[in-house]
Scaffold this active site. Structure first.
Site, short mmCIF file in Angstrom:
data_model
loop_
_atom_site.label_atom_id
_atom_site.label_comp_id
_atom_site.label_asym_id
_atom_site.label_seq_id
_atom_site.Cartn_x
_atom_site.Cartn_y
_atom_site.Cartn_z
N HIS A 1 0.81 -1.22 0.00
CA HIS A 1 0.00 0.00 0.00
C HIS A 1 0.84 1.27 0.00
CE1 HIS A 1 -3.07 -2.98 0.90
NE2 HIS A 1 -3.85 -2.15 0.25
N ARG B 1 2.76 -9.23 -1.07
CA ARG B 1 2.82 -8.16 -2.09
C ARG B 1 3.72 -7.02 -1.68
NH1 ARG B 1 -3.33 -5.86 -1.35
NH2 ARG B 1 -2.53 -3.87 -2.09
N CYS C 1 -10.48 -3.33 -9.49
CA CYS C 1 -9.84 -2.16 -8.89
C CYS C 1 -8.42 -2.45 -8.40
CB CYS C 1 -10.69 -1.61 -7.75
SG CYS C 1 -10.88 -2.79 -6.40
#
Ligand code: PEP
Ligand code: MG
Length: 599
Positions: free
Chosen positions: A214, A492, A529
């Site tokens: 993020h 990630r 998204c």
């Protein structure tokens, strides 16, 4: 986009300096080039309050301290792995330093002393660390041997790490820094990134972090050039050094010379020219050559990203990551505060839909304001996060739903629930939604008229059960970032395995396809998204899978639009079929590139 600020950044870099130019490599996670003065974030000791621990809570406090020790150990292991990728002379020094830190974490005077202090003085772990550190510092101060005396810096640094891991403290505002400052740190969290004002901060670089975490996503949303996973960064930069961040190629240059600055400046101008050309597409509809219309929406984290979304010509907010509103504060926002923030976003979109995702904290997204609700998890990515946390804390969920419903009185809203894996979870959220509708209606508060309730498809379990889940909700949003992570079991946000993280893995593509088909069969809308939506390299593939609604970071909207305008949707379908017949990601990537070169 940030022409003036970037111009200022280059002006700073023109000041001559004598130190040699040094080049570092990392992952370019957010495109753009910036040159400016470095601000090195030293996470020193944080001022922490001292409080008393009752005797029946002493064991728990010691367990909390031990957890901070093991987190510190794993952080240092991660830095060690990174050090091994460096030239031997640098790696040797770092290895030595990190080994010393590890040794100190295994029953040293520091660790033993802290545990004894918690137990004997009955104080909290953070305070015990500070008392123990000052005692050790006094002992070191009396030493004649300057080598040994210098070791106190290691103890101090390690104590800082332990306190940070206990308090989960973030950086404080970057507001006092000169314009165009480049932030340099060991690690920059998503919450830290949320504090960066792109009008003031030029870009950032950190030793840790992957391209799909993020922090990287936030950098792309803000349009901040960023490089993560930079090996050898620690100690190589001093605050005030001139540094250049190349977010396109993944480079960092410390003390760039004139020739380097001139070369970067040429590339920066070329990027800017391209952005200006793309900006002309703002009002053009995204329609393929054979007439297929695609809706392009934006992902945003905070209300202050709205201008970027509007400038990009977003046809809606496809994903509002509401958890960012809970970060960098002591208390969660009240229902009223959330309502006001959401109402501004809804009104700003002037009739275009706003999809608000309920809380998705956990894993790399921490919000201290929720501290009392979040206990450390052995494996945070698989723990009490997202909808699981919301269902455990009904008051938080209800306040959030009420705020969305009220904002929905000012324009169309949709409610999106993250990390759903079962129909039962949807039922529980719907119950909370119905309860809030009843409560607000009874009180005659104006609210949205039956806002659609949708779910993120972002775990392999949800994707494979998409046909069943589609019967229980009103729309799907495909979250390929987590879907890739959970399908391949690759974090990630971890730069060490970033090269293995690949959304083109056949398993991921099959899951996207199955979920998209399930939505179509059930007659519910589906959008995507995850970050692949914003990468024009994947646009043909996604259209080929039947997707017609994509949501992405604002700067990507014109890039993807340009790709759609050049595409033929029927050729894209045939292309997607061919991709699905492949057995490995490398071959899929090559076919994608061949297809792009041909169109
Ligand atoms: C995703 O997982 O793809 C997603 C869009 O959500 P986030 O990146 O916030 O986890
Ligand atoms: Mg996700």
């Amino acid at each position: 986009m940030k022409t003036e600020a970037e111009g200022a950044r280059l002006a700073v870099a023109e000041v001559p300096n004598e130190r040699p130019e040094q080049h570092f490599k990392g992952l370019g996670v957010s495109a753009g080039i910036a040159v400016g003065p470095a601000h090195v974030v030293e996470r020193g000791l944080i001022d922490v309050p001292e409080y008393r621990i009752e005797s029946d809570a002493l064991d728990a406090e010691i367990a909390r301290f031990r957890e901070a020790v093991s987190l510190s150990v794993s952080q240092i292991h991660s830095l060690q792995a990174k050090a091994e990728t460096l030239p031997e002379e640098v790696a040797g020094q770092l290895r030595y330093l990190l080994d010393a830190h590890l040794l100190m974490l295994s029953g040293s005077r520091l660790v033993r002393g802290v545990e004894a202090r918690i137990r004997n003085a009955r104080i909290n772990a953070e305070a015990a660390i500070q008392v123990q550190l000052s005692e050790i510092a006094q002992a070191f101060a009396g030493m004649e041997d300057s080598y040994l005396a210098g070791k106190i810096d290691d103890v101090r640094e390690l104590s800082g790490r332990l306190v940070r891991n206990l308090t989960r403290a973030g950086y404080q505002a970057f507001s006092g820094l000169p314009s165009g400052t480049i932030i340099i740190a060991e690690e920059i969290t998503p919450a830290d990134t949320a504090l960066m004002d792109p009008a003031r901060i030029g870009g950032f670089a950190a030793a840790l972090g992957g391209a799909e975490g993020h922090t990287a996503i936030m950098a792309r949303s803000l349009g901040l050039p960023a490089v993560l996973g930079v090996a050898g960064l620690a100690g190589a930069v001093r605050s005030g050094d001139v540094v250049a961040v190349d977010g396109v190629r993944g480079g960092l240059v410390v003390n760039p010379g004139e020739a380097t600055i001139a070369r970067l400046e040429r590339r920066r101008r070329a990027l800017e020219r391209r952005e200006r050309q793309l900006a002309r597409l703002r009002r053009v509809a995204a329609v393929s050559r054979d007439g297929e219309r695609v809706t392009l929406q934006c992902n945003i984290e905070l209300p202050n990203e709205m201008p970027q979304a509007q400038e990009a010509g977003a046809e809606g907010i496809g994903l509002l990551r509401s958890e960012f509103m809970y970060m960098n504060r002591d208390q969660p926002p009240s229902e009223d505060e959330q309502y006001v923030a959401l109402k501004d976003i809804v009104e700003g979109m002037e009739g275009a839909p706003v999809t608000v995702r309920t809380l998705d904290v956990g894993s790399d997204k921490l919000a201290y304001s929720l501290g009392e609700h979040i206990t450390p998890s052995v494996n945070p990515a698989l723990g009490l996060r997202a909808v699981r946390l919301s269902l455990e804390t009904p008051a938080l969920l209800e306040a959030q739903i009420a705020a969305i419903l009220r904002a929905g009185a000012h324009g169309p809203v949709r409610i999106l629930v993250p990390m759903i894996t079962s129909v039962d979870e949807i039922r529980h959220v719907r119950k909370a939604l119905d309860k809030m509708v009843r409560r607000l209606t009874r009180r005659r508060v104006p609210i949205a008229d039956a806002p659609p309730l949708g779910i993120m498809i972002e775990t392999p379990g949800a994707a494979l059960a998409a046909d069943a889940l589609a019967e229980a909700c009103e729309f799907f949003s495909l979250g390929t970032n987590d879907l890739t992570m959970y399908t391949l079991a690759i974090d990630r946000g971890d730069e060490q395995v970033a090269h293995l993280y690949d959304p083109l893995h056949p398993a991921v593509l099959r899951l996207i396809r199955f979920a998209t088909d399930s939505a179509r069969r059930a007659g519910i809308p589906v959008n995507l998204c995850g970050e692949v939506a914003g990468n024009p390299r994947f646009t043909a593939m996604l259209m080929g899978f039947g997707l017609r609604d994509l949501s992405m970071a604002p700067p990507n909207v014109p890039r993807v639009k340009q790709r759609i305008l050049a595409l033929d949707a029927s050729a894209a379908s045939a292309h997607a079929e061919e991709l699905l017949s492949q057995s490995e990601a490398g071959a899929i990537g090559r076919l994608i590139d061949d297809f792009s070169n041909g169109t």
